[in-house]
Design a protein around this motif. Structure first.
Motif, PDB file in Angstrom:
ATOM      1  N   LEU A  26      33.184  55.529 -41.425  1.00 25.31           N
ATOM      2  CA  LEU A  26      33.511  54.198 -41.950  1.00 25.31           C
ATOM      3  C   LEU A  26      33.593  54.244 -43.476  1.00 25.31           C
ATOM      4  CD1 LEU A  26      31.046  52.040 -39.807  1.00 25.31           C
ATOM      5  CD2 LEU A  26      33.431  52.605 -39.309  1.00 25.31           C
ATOM      6  N   VAL A  51      35.739  59.473 -30.683  1.00 26.51           N
ATOM      7  CA  VAL A  51      35.060  58.260 -30.243  1.00 26.51           C
ATOM      8  C   VAL A  51      33.785  58.199 -31.074  1.00 26.51           C
ATOM      9  CG1 VAL A  51      33.931  57.015 -28.368  1.00 26.51           C
ATOM     10  CG2 VAL A  51      35.951  58.420 -27.882  1.00 26.51           C
ATOM     11  N   MET A  52      33.728  57.232 -31.962  1.00 29.21           N
ATOM     12  CA  MET A  52      32.556  57.141 -32.817  1.00 29.21           C
ATOM     13  C   MET A  52      31.304  56.901 -31.972  1.00 29.21           C
ATOM     14  SD  MET A  52      32.018  54.687 -36.137  1.00 29.21           S
ATOM     15  CE  MET A  52      33.553  55.260 -36.851  1.00 29.21           C
ATOM     16  N   PRO A  54      28.581  55.304 -30.370  1.00 28.90           N
ATOM     17  CA  PRO A  54      28.465  53.835 -30.332  1.00 28.90           C
ATOM     18  C   PRO A  54      27.218  53.304 -31.025  1.00 28.90           C
ATOM     19  CG  PRO A  54      28.957  54.718 -28.156  1.00 28.90           C
ATOM     20  CD  PRO A  54      28.651  55.888 -29.032  1.00 28.90           C
ATOM     21  N   ARG A  55      26.125  54.036 -30.914  1.00 27.58           N
ATOM     22  CA  ARG A  55      24.885  53.533 -31.537  1.00 27.58           C
ATOM     23  C   ARG A  55      24.993  53.598 -33.062  1.00 27.58           C
ATOM     24  NH1 ARG A  55      20.565  51.503 -29.665  1.00 27.58           N
ATOM     25  NH2 ARG A  55      21.238  51.935 -27.557  1.00 27.58           N
ATOM     26  N   GLN A  57      27.752  53.495 -34.696  1.00 25.56           N
ATOM     27  CA  GLN A  57      28.722  52.443 -35.046  1.00 25.56           C
ATOM     28  C   GLN A  57      28.038  51.092 -35.138  1.00 25.56           C
ATOM     29  OE1 GLN A  57      31.993  51.977 -32.249  1.00 25.56           O
ATOM     30  NE2 GLN A  57      32.304  49.883 -32.931  1.00 25.56           N
ATOM     31  N   MET A  58      27.213  50.788 -34.128  1.00 26.45           N
ATOM     32  CA  MET A  58      26.537  49.490 -34.085  1.00 26.45           C
ATOM     33  C   MET A  58      25.603  49.332 -35.283  1.00 26.45           C
ATOM     34  SD  MET A  58      24.566  47.794 -30.846  1.00 26.45           S
ATOM     35  CE  MET A  58      23.473  49.159 -30.577  1.00 26.45           C
ATOM     36  N   MET A  61      27.650  49.100 -38.627  1.00 24.96           N
ATOM     37  CA  MET A  61      28.362  47.818 -38.764  1.00 24.96           C
ATOM     38  C   MET A  61      27.382  46.704 -39.102  1.00 24.96           C
ATOM     39  SD  MET A  61      31.199  47.987 -35.732  1.00 24.96           S
ATOM     40  CE  MET A  61      31.886  46.384 -36.103  1.00 24.96           C
ATOM     41  N   ASP A  62      26.211  46.745 -38.461  1.00 24.36           N
ATOM     42  CA  ASP A  62      25.173  45.755 -38.768  1.00 24.36           C
ATOM     43  C   ASP A  62      24.735  45.879 -40.224  1.00 24.36           C
ATOM     44  OD1 ASP A  62      25.016  44.366 -36.468  1.00 24.36           O
ATOM     45  OD2 ASP A  62      23.250  45.386 -35.665  1.00 24.36           O
TER      46      ASP A  62
ATOM     47  N   ASN B  57      32.165  48.432 -25.419  1.00 20.75           N
ATOM     48  CA  ASN B  57      30.771  48.641 -25.035  1.00 20.75           C
ATOM     49  C   ASN B  57      30.029  47.311 -25.044  1.00 20.75           C
ATOM     50  OD1 ASN B  57      30.958  51.567 -24.929  1.00 20.75           O
ATOM     51  ND2 ASN B  57      31.164  51.467 -27.147  1.00 20.75           N
ATOM     52  N   TYR B  59      25.958  45.811 -24.925  1.00 22.19           N
ATOM     53  CA  TYR B  59      24.530  46.137 -25.027  1.00 22.19           C
ATOM     54  C   TYR B  59      23.711  44.904 -24.658  1.00 22.19           C
ATOM     55  CZ  TYR B  59      26.211  50.214 -27.514  1.00 22.19           C
ATOM     56  OH  TYR B  59      26.869  51.369 -27.829  1.00 22.19           O
ATOM     57  N   MET B  82      25.388  42.080 -26.720  1.00 20.43           N
ATOM     58  CA  MET B  82      26.286  42.383 -27.841  1.00 20.43           C
ATOM     59  C   MET B  82      27.534  43.083 -27.318  1.00 20.43           C
ATOM     60  SD  MET B  82      25.623  44.237 -31.442  1.00 20.43           S
ATOM     61  CE  MET B  82      26.957  44.355 -32.626  1.00 20.43           C
ATOM     62  N   LEU B  84      30.794  45.275 -28.293  1.00 14.78           N
ATOM     63  CA  LEU B  84      31.219  46.125 -29.397  1.00 14.78           C
ATOM     64  C   LEU B  84      32.391  47.016 -28.980  1.00 14.78           C
ATOM     65  CD1 LEU B  84      30.414  46.669 -32.303  1.00 14.78           C
ATOM     66  CD2 LEU B  84      28.992  48.539 -31.498  1.00 14.78           C
ATOM     67  N   MET B  87      35.234  52.398 -31.678  1.00 14.66           N
ATOM     68  CA  MET B  87      36.149  52.924 -32.685  1.00 14.66           C
ATOM     69  C   MET B  87      36.572  54.288 -32.162  1.00 14.66           C
ATOM     70  SD  MET B  87      34.306  51.757 -36.190  1.00 14.66           S
ATOM     71  CE  MET B  87      34.207  50.020 -36.613  1.00 14.66           C
ATOM     72  N   ALA B  88      37.814  54.365 -31.755  1.00 12.73           N
ATOM     73  CA  ALA B  88      38.269  55.573 -31.067  1.00 12.73           C
ATOM     74  C   ALA B  88      39.764  55.749 -31.254  1.00 12.73           C
ATOM     75  CB  ALA B  88      37.929  55.477 -29.585  1.00 12.73           C
TER      76      ALA B  88
END
Lengths: 136, 92
Positions: A26, A51-52, A54-55, A57-58, A61-62, B57, B59, B82, B84, B87-88
């Motif tokens: 990012l 594929v970023m 996900p955790r 990314q989350m 972003m937060d 996704n 959560y 959540m 989400l 990003m891919a």
């Protein structure tokens, strides 16, 4: 977008470090001015897909949101093709606000960095719009 | 009533809110109710067949719903859901 040279170098260095796999991350900032690069893990870990994680990314972003910053761009590398969005890039472009930055290492000694606005739900021919990148 | 956390990418679709309260006893019911209340969200996260996109996704209280009971995961008062989008992409 305005991208300080040191940040452009960070993105390119990340792409080189992950080669032959694609890298992703990012770019945070304010408006169209980038202020920091946040490298992330490519959970897919292949030369053809990102594929970023996900955790990550989350959490990032937060963090960007909580800090009052903007997500200026999402970046990834193309290791064997041009710095231009693929069909997959467009199909999976859920984010219409940040730019999508692509770094090509097709010619390893001459990396190319370009930025695009992607609109996956737009009609064919209107999904990809290149945006200028001012590196200084 | 669960609280659905809305990431910036979807905020415009819900009128700028960071979170919205949505009724439903499972993740699936909550998502269906959210998309009914805010059709612009559905346009972004559902496939043309109305299924949740593979690269979106979800959560529940920070846990990946796909590792719980996916859309059957029970939710209720005080739970946070959540959404989400991933990003891919990639060269192929």
């Amino acid at each position: 977008m305005k991208l300080p040279e040191s940040l452009a170098e960070q993105v390119i260095a990340h792409a080189r470090a992950e080669f032959p796999n694609e890298c992703c991350g990012l770019i945070a900032g304010h408006g169209d001015v980038a202020t920091r690069v946040l490298p992330t893990t490519n959970a897919e870990g292949t030369p053809f897909m990102y594929v970023m994680d996900p955790r990550e990314q989350m959490e990032l972003m937060d963090a960007i949101d909580d800090a009052g910053e903007d997500l200026v761009a999402i970046y990834h590398s193309h290791t064997r093709s041009a710095a231009y969005p693929s069909k997959t890039d467009v199909e999976l472009a859920f984010f219409d606000q940040p730019l999508y930055v692509i770094v090509s290492l097709q010619h390893p000694d001459e990396p190319v960095l370009r930025a695009f606005r992607l609109a996956r739900s737009a009609p064919d021919g209107e999904q990809i719009a290149e945006e200028p990148v001012e590196i200084d | 009533m669960s609280t659905v956390k809305i990431p910036p990418v979807l905020r415009q679709a819900v009128g700028g809110e960071r979170a919205v309260d949505v009724a439903g006893e499972t993740v699936g019911e909550v998502l269906t109710a959210l998309c009914d209340q805010h059709p612009a969200v559905g346009a972004q996260i559902l496939t043309p067949d109305g299924e949740l996109h593979k690269y979106v996704n979800v959560y529940v209280n920070g846990e990946d719903a796909r590792l719980l009971q996916w859309t059957d995961t029970p939710v209720g008062d005080g739970d946070t859901v959540m959404i989400l989008p991933a990003m891919a992409g990639g060269a192929r």
